[in-house]
Design a protein around this motif. Structure first.
Motif, mmCIF file in Angstrom:
data_model
loop_
_atom_site.group_PDB
_atom_site.id
_atom_site.type_symbol
_atom_site.label_atom_id
_atom_site.label_comp_id
_atom_site.label_asym_id
_atom_site.label_seq_id
_atom_site.Cartn_x
_atom_site.Cartn_y
_atom_site.Cartn_z
ATOM 1 N N ASP A 39 0.815 -1.213 0.000
ATOM 2 C CA ASP A 39 0.000 0.000 0.000
ATOM 3 C C ASP A 39 0.859 1.279 0.000
ATOM 4 O O ASP A 39 0.612 2.217 0.748
ATOM 5 C CB ASP A 39 -0.945 -0.017 1.214
ATOM 6 C CG ASP A 39 -2.187 0.823 0.956
ATOM 7 O OD1 ASP A 39 -2.281 1.409 -0.143
ATOM 8 O OD2 ASP A 39 -3.044 0.911 1.855
ATOM 9 N N ILE A 40 1.852 1.291 -0.848
ATOM 10 C CA ILE A 40 2.730 2.469 -0.957
ATOM 11 C C ILE A 40 2.277 3.297 -2.169
ATOM 12 O O ILE A 40 2.158 2.763 -3.271
ATOM 13 C CB ILE A 40 4.204 2.029 -1.157
ATOM 14 C CG1 ILE A 40 4.669 1.225 0.069
ATOM 15 C CG2 ILE A 40 5.119 3.227 -1.422
ATOM 16 C CD1 ILE A 40 5.976 0.497 -0.145
ATOM 17 N N PRO A 41 2.008 4.596 -1.985
ATOM 18 C CA PRO A 41 1.608 5.413 -3.135
ATOM 19 C C PRO A 41 2.731 5.492 -4.173
ATOM 20 O O PRO A 41 3.903 5.553 -3.806
ATOM 21 C CB PRO A 41 1.369 6.798 -2.528
ATOM 22 C CG PRO A 41 1.435 6.640 -1.056
ATOM 23 C CD PRO A 41 2.110 5.352 -0.743
ATOM 24 N N VAL A 42 2.328 5.469 -5.441
ATOM 25 C CA VAL A 42 3.301 5.630 -6.529
ATOM 26 C C VAL A 42 2.898 6.885 -7.289
ATOM 27 O O VAL A 42 1.749 7.027 -7.707
ATOM 28 C CB VAL A 42 3.296 4.418 -7.490
ATOM 29 C CG1 VAL A 42 4.265 4.636 -8.652
ATOM 30 C CG2 VAL A 42 3.645 3.134 -6.753
ATOM 31 N N ARG A 43 3.840 7.790 -7.453
ATOM 32 C CA ARG A 43 3.546 9.037 -8.145
ATOM 33 C C ARG A 43 4.344 9.065 -9.442
ATOM 34 O O ARG A 43 5.539 8.769 -9.438
ATOM 35 C CB ARG A 43 3.996 10.192 -7.254
ATOM 36 C CG ARG A 43 3.134 11.400 -7.317
ATOM 37 C CD ARG A 43 3.650 12.433 -6.332
ATOM 38 N NE ARG A 43 2.981 12.362 -5.046
ATOM 39 C CZ ARG A 43 1.798 12.917 -4.804
ATOM 40 N NH1 ARG A 43 1.157 13.575 -5.736
ATOM 41 N NH2 ARG A 43 1.263 12.831 -3.602
ATOM 42 N N LEU A 44 3.667 9.384 -10.550
ATOM 43 C CA LEU A 44 4.373 9.511 -11.830
ATOM 44 C C LEU A 44 4.583 11.000 -12.078
ATOM 45 O O LEU A 44 3.617 11.770 -12.075
ATOM 46 C CB LEU A 44 3.542 8.896 -12.969
ATOM 47 C CG LEU A 44 3.040 7.465 -12.754
ATOM 48 C CD1 LEU A 44 2.228 6.994 -13.969
ATOM 49 C CD2 LEU A 44 4.203 6.501 -12.521
ATOM 50 N N LYS A 45 5.822 11.404 -12.280
ATOM 51 C CA LYS A 45 6.134 12.833 -12.380
ATOM 52 C C LYS A 45 6.999 13.117 -13.605
ATOM 53 O O LYS A 45 7.732 12.257 -14.088
ATOM 54 C CB LYS A 45 6.915 13.271 -11.129
ATOM 55 C CG LYS A 45 6.132 13.173 -9.827
ATOM 56 C CD LYS A 45 5.163 14.318 -9.606
ATOM 57 C CE LYS A 45 5.885 15.611 -9.290
ATOM 58 N NZ LYS A 45 4.913 16.727 -9.185
ATOM 59 N N ASN A 46 6.950 14.367 -14.038
ATOM 60 C CA ASN A 46 7.717 14.784 -15.215
ATOM 61 C C ASN A 46 8.976 15.554 -14.786
ATOM 62 O O ASN A 46 8.869 16.637 -14.185
ATOM 63 C CB ASN A 46 6.820 15.681 -16.083
ATOM 64 C CG ASN A 46 7.454 16.014 -17.416
ATOM 65 O OD1 ASN A 46 8.647 15.751 -17.627
ATOM 66 N ND2 ASN A 46 6.662 16.578 -18.318
ATOM 67 N N THR A 47 10.135 15.012 -15.103
ATOM 68 C CA THR A 47 11.395 15.675 -14.723
ATOM 69 C C THR A 47 11.485 17.072 -15.340
ATOM 70 O O THR A 47 12.051 17.989 -14.750
ATOM 71 C CB THR A 47 12.611 14.843 -15.216
ATOM 72 O OG1 THR A 47 12.383 13.489 -14.871
ATOM 73 C CG2 THR A 47 13.902 15.297 -14.596
#
Ligand code: ADP
Ligand code: ASP
Ligand code: MG
Length: 441
Positions: A267-275
């Motif tokens: 249950d660990i949040p995963v964040r997709l981000k733009n460098t």
């Protein structure tokens, strides 16, 4: 602990590496997983192909091709003579290694050693840069703790080794390590398959019980369709683990197909981000997502083989499907889609390694037809099955295409359609137009 992963484009030039350094130097404790500099792993694959083809001059040429790119990268990244010399010495060592194998008896073991070099280079360059800038960081060799067994991550072993390694560096807050690479149960260098750095990040995240895993890439999160084929796609702010896993598995390249699972388990949040646009919200993957947006995204997976088994023995009989499934089990080949009628069953596989044997065995059960070069297009969201509008929109959008199979109702979150690969672009665009029109969203 946080886990950040930066992909190939994010470390693809000196300028990008500097950008990455700005994103990781705050005080928050973190493990930073890096991919190889973009293009490097592809080039390493090319070198292995040349070895297999017995073409040593081509190997040497391909190795030499690295030099101008890395010379420039080092020149732009590092200022001091000593740091530059160290980087050039590293590269010379790598060029010598890449040229050192023999074309005779070139093996998968050697191939994997070659594939591993990209991440070993990028992490070392980043570490040199941080050191030059006076930023404390620890370079953790992934080959010392990332362990696979039978092709799967060996979680207890990774957890134990990571804990021991981190304990040796009490007080440190910034750790840099390689994505993608690992050692296997034979203590040989191995990897987590192409795009595997995402998987490294979530495996590490699960093993250290990270607060969050952030996957930094060249786009502002998971888009609502594949931006390589469709214009005007936009980022989806929230996805459930299941939605993200289905999209990744069915072709959304932004995530390795298996990367969601380790995070979901803990249950660990995963964040997709733009460098390149760090302020953009990106996508947050967690236990829940926004119910108001039923269709989250559309993805497509190529390289699918459809197999149809027709047999009148199936009529009113039981045990037939069991026999069919046993054939796939025998050859360790997973089935993706399946549809049945009274006299036939159609299913798809994406691994055709044992296709010949599978077809031969199935022929004892009935008439077998095989269609290659197929694509699964997958619509992912919530309560898709309850929402008649969505189902009819999917069917309506694709009415002009030769749809070979539809899988609907197997799960609430997925409608899958099998089409010939040459219609993929068309299908993605038609669905985009139909699904994201005002009335539906
Ligand atoms: P990295 O090198 O950072 O791991 P990848 O190339 O593996 O990056 O993944 C990012 C790419 O995934 C994007 O540039 C985009 O072209 C592609 N992609 C495919 N489907 C999607 C999607 N649904 N949303 C966002 N990106 C996608
Ligand atoms: N460098 C590896 C690849 O190109 C792993 C990754 O980038 O995730 O596949
Ligand atoms: Mg990737």
């Amino acid at each position: 602990m946080l886990v950040y992963k930066f992909g190939g484009t994010s470390v693809g030039s000196a300028e990008r590496m500097v950008q990455v350094s700005n994103l990781i130097v705050d005080e928050k404790p973190k493990i930073v997983v890096l991919s190889a500099v973009s293009g490097t792993t592809n080039a390493l694959v090319g070198i292995c192909d040349a070895y297999y083809a017995g073409d040593k001059p081509l190997v040497e040429k391909l190795v030499a091709d690295f030099k101008p790119k890395y010379d420039q990268h080092i020149y732009e990244l590092l200022e001091g003579e000593a740091a530059r010399e160290e980087a050039h010495a590293l590269m010379d060592e790598k060029y010598a290694l890449l040229n050192s194998y023999s074309v005779e008896g070139f093996s998968t073991e050697q191939e994997r050693e070659i594939h591993a070099q990209g991440e070993l280079i990028s992490t070392k360059l980043m570490h040199l840069y941080l050191t030059e800038k006076g930023v404390n960081s620890v370079l953790l060799p992934a080959l010392d703790f990332m362990r696979s067994e039978n092709g799967e991550p060996a979680y207890p072993e990774i957890e134990k080794r990571l804990e021991a390694t981190l304990a040796q560096h009490k007080g440190e807050t910034l750790f840099i390590t390689q994505g993608y690479i690992c050692t296997n149960e034979f203590e040989k260098v191995d990897n987590l398959q192409r795009g595997g750095s995402d998987y490294t990040a979530t495996i590490i995240g699960a093993c250290v019980n990270a607060v969050e895993v952030q996957i930094w890439t060249d786009i502002d999160g998971m888009h609502n369709n594949d931006p390589r084929f469709v214009e005007n796609t936009k980022a989806v702010e929230q996805l459930t683990y299941d939605e993200a896993a289905e999209l990744a598995y069915f072709g959304a390249k932004i995530l390795h197909p298996l990367a969601v699972l380790p995070a979901q388990t803990k249950d660990i949040p995963v964040r997709l981000k733009n460098t390149m646009a760090p302020k953009a919200f990106g996508t947050l993957i967690g236990p829940t997502s926004d119910n108001a947006i039923p269709v989250k995204s559309v993805a497509a997976k190529n390289g699918i083989v459809a197999i149809k088994i027709k047999s009148s023995r199936m009529l009113m009989a039981y045990g037939f499907l069991k026999q069919v499934f046993e054939v796939f089990e025998k050859y360790s080949t997973p089935i993706d889609m399946i549809t049945t009628s009274e006299v036939a069953v159609s299913l798809t596989i994406d691994n055709d390694t044992h296709l010949e044997e599978i077809v031969r065995d199935l022929q004892s059960l009935g008439l077998v037809e095989v269609d290659k070069d197929m694509t699964i297009v997958c619509v992912v969201g919530q309560m898709l099955v309850e929402n008649a509008n969505i189902v009819s929109s999917v069917v309506n959008a694709l009415k002009s295409l030769p749809v070979r199979m539809i899988s609907y109702g197997g799960s609430k979150s997925n409608i899958s359609v099998l089409i010939p690969t040459f219609e993929k672009n068309n299908a993605l665009n038609l669905l985009h137009k139909e699904l994201y029109s005002e009335e539906l969203v």
